[in-house]
Design a protein around this motif. Sequence first.
Motif, PDB file in Angstrom:
ATOM      1  N   GLU A 136       0.809  -1.085   0.074  1.00 45.08           N
ATOM      2  CA  GLU A 136      -0.035  -0.040  -0.139  1.00 45.08           C
ATOM      3  C   GLU A 136       0.979   1.142  -0.034  1.00 45.08           C
ATOM      4  O   GLU A 136       0.774   2.203  -0.676  1.00 45.08           O
ATOM      5  CB  GLU A 136      -0.925  -0.042   1.226  1.00 45.08           C
ATOM      6  CG  GLU A 136      -2.087  -1.130   0.902  1.00 45.08           C
ATOM      7  CD  GLU A 136      -3.040  -1.192   2.288  1.00 45.08           C
ATOM      8  OE1 GLU A 136      -2.528  -0.685   3.395  1.00 45.08           O
ATOM      9  OE2 GLU A 136      -3.924  -1.928   2.232  1.00 45.08           O
ATOM     10  N   ALA A 137       1.945   1.280   0.867  1.00 51.76           N
ATOM     11  CA  ALA A 137       2.790   2.544   1.051  1.00 51.76           C
ATOM     12  C   ALA A 137       3.403   2.581  -0.451  1.00 51.76           C
ATOM     13  O   ALA A 137       3.732   3.669  -1.056  1.00 51.76           O
ATOM     14  CB  ALA A 137       3.830   2.194   1.961  1.00 51.76           C
ATOM     15  N   HIS A 138       3.880   1.483  -1.101  1.00 56.68           N
ATOM     16  CA  HIS A 138       4.609   1.628  -2.197  1.00 56.68           C
ATOM     17  C   HIS A 138       3.872   2.173  -3.475  1.00 56.68           C
ATOM     18  O   HIS A 138       4.366   3.098  -4.147  1.00 56.68           O
ATOM     19  CB  HIS A 138       5.145   0.259  -2.742  1.00 56.68           C
ATOM     20  CG  HIS A 138       6.019   0.459  -3.884  1.00 56.68           C
ATOM     21  ND1 HIS A 138       7.180   1.017  -4.110  1.00 56.68           N
ATOM     22  CD2 HIS A 138       5.783  -0.263  -5.253  1.00 56.68           C
ATOM     23  CE1 HIS A 138       7.850   0.823  -5.341  1.00 56.68           C
ATOM     24  NE2 HIS A 138       7.074   0.118  -5.945  1.00 56.68           N
ATOM     25  N   VAL A 139       2.542   1.687  -3.464  1.00 52.44           N
ATOM     26  CA  VAL A 139       1.553   2.122  -4.539  1.00 52.44           C
ATOM     27  C   VAL A 139       1.210   3.495  -4.147  1.00 52.44           C
ATOM     28  O   VAL A 139       1.290   4.311  -5.398  1.00 52.44           O
ATOM     29  CB  VAL A 139       0.442   1.399  -4.671  1.00 52.44           C
ATOM     30  CG1 VAL A 139      -0.731   1.753  -5.325  1.00 52.44           C
ATOM     31  CG2 VAL A 139       0.785  -0.215  -4.942  1.00 52.44           C
ATOM     32  N   LYS A 140       1.092   4.067  -3.090  1.00 52.04           N
ATOM     33  CA  LYS A 140       0.919   5.502  -2.780  1.00 52.04           C
ATOM     34  C   LYS A 140       2.006   6.149  -3.119  1.00 52.04           C
ATOM     35  O   LYS A 140       1.811   7.265  -3.811  1.00 52.04           O
ATOM     36  CB  LYS A 140       0.418   5.677  -1.283  1.00 52.04           C
ATOM     37  CG  LYS A 140       0.275   6.991  -0.802  1.00 52.04           C
ATOM     38  CD  LYS A 140      -0.104   7.071   0.609  1.00 52.04           C
ATOM     39  CE  LYS A 140      -0.529   8.512   1.061  1.00 52.04           C
ATOM     40  NZ  LYS A 140      -0.686   8.599   2.385  1.00 52.04           N
ATOM     41  N   ASN A 141       3.221   5.844  -3.079  1.00 55.66           N
ATOM     42  CA  ASN A 141       4.505   6.411  -3.355  1.00 55.66           C
ATOM     43  C   ASN A 141       4.411   6.521  -5.033  1.00 55.66           C
ATOM     44  O   ASN A 141       4.734   7.758  -5.461  1.00 55.66           O
ATOM     45  CB  ASN A 141       5.638   5.842  -2.914  1.00 55.66           C
ATOM     46  CG  ASN A 141       6.962   6.660  -3.254  1.00 55.66           C
ATOM     47  OD1 ASN A 141       6.919   7.701  -3.131  1.00 55.66           O
ATOM     48  ND2 ASN A 141       7.733   6.063  -3.822  1.00 55.66           N
ATOM     49  N   LEU A 142       4.066   5.599  -5.757  1.00 53.39           N
ATOM     50  CA  LEU A 142       4.013   5.642  -7.320  1.00 53.39           C
ATOM     51  C   LEU A 142       3.044   6.350  -7.810  1.00 53.39           C
ATOM     52  O   LEU A 142       3.188   6.799  -9.077  1.00 53.39           O
ATOM     53  CB  LEU A 142       4.153   4.326  -7.720  1.00 53.39           C
ATOM     54  CG  LEU A 142       5.089   3.348  -7.455  1.00 53.39           C
ATOM     55  CD1 LEU A 142       4.949   2.130  -8.179  1.00 53.39           C
ATOM     56  CD2 LEU A 142       6.468   4.015  -7.746  1.00 53.39           C
ATOM     57  N   GLN A 143       2.022   7.121  -6.845  1.00 52.57           N
ATOM     58  CA  GLN A 143       1.007   7.735  -7.343  1.00 52.57           C
ATOM     59  C   GLN A 143       1.196   9.229  -7.001  1.00 52.57           C
ATOM     60  O   GLN A 143       0.396  10.190  -7.135  1.00 52.57           O
ATOM     61  CB  GLN A 143      -0.200   7.448  -6.682  1.00 52.57           C
ATOM     62  CG  GLN A 143      -0.842   6.072  -7.089  1.00 52.57           C
ATOM     63  CD  GLN A 143      -2.130   5.573  -6.490  1.00 52.57           C
ATOM     64  OE1 GLN A 143      -1.874   5.578  -5.215  1.00 52.57           O
ATOM     65  NE2 GLN A 143      -3.074   5.901  -7.251  1.00 52.57           N
TER      66      GLN A 143
END
Length: 192
Positions: A100-107
């Motif tokens: 979840e943190a990684h995907v948020k970062n990529l957005q």
Amino acid sequence: MAKKIYKGSQRPGNLTVTQLISKIGPYAVRACMNTGILASVAIGQAIKESANGNDYKAFVFNNYFGHMASGSWSGDSVTAKQSGAGPYWRIYPTIEAAFEAHVKNLQQGRYKLQGVALKKTPLAQLNALQKAGYNVGADKHTYATAINKIINTYNLDEFDNRMLAMERQSNPNGLAFREQDGITRALRNLFG
């Protein structure tokens, strides 16, 4: 926020790539749903960046992406330097939290400006990540190609297909994120 010093092996795990994929795949799919980020990209990155899930940061602390514990991080962190002089890496309580943190970062930020989440294929997303400066390591110019090779070798696009089917079932319009019109995707990318 606790800072820990890890004293174990740098590579405590003994997972095969296939075992890692089975372990993290479902979490990647859930974290990527309706974000525009392809699950295959996140899984491919996790494989490469965590030494197949065997690096201590991933195997012990659920940090599959080498996320550093910068000033904005308020959670626990860990270093392998016995002096405690860092660098410190984020500790995630679960695999799900890491994805979840990684995907948020990529957005966000430079990745949002490059339109990573609006790209429709794994290679297009990876090229946008590379262009945005995602990887600053020695392989920064070949990063997209390396991850794409992992995706193709292990047929990770099956996770994208699974995610698309789940999005179609859960979205009121019956469309997956990337099947929606460009205006809808762009607005969702901008405003969440």
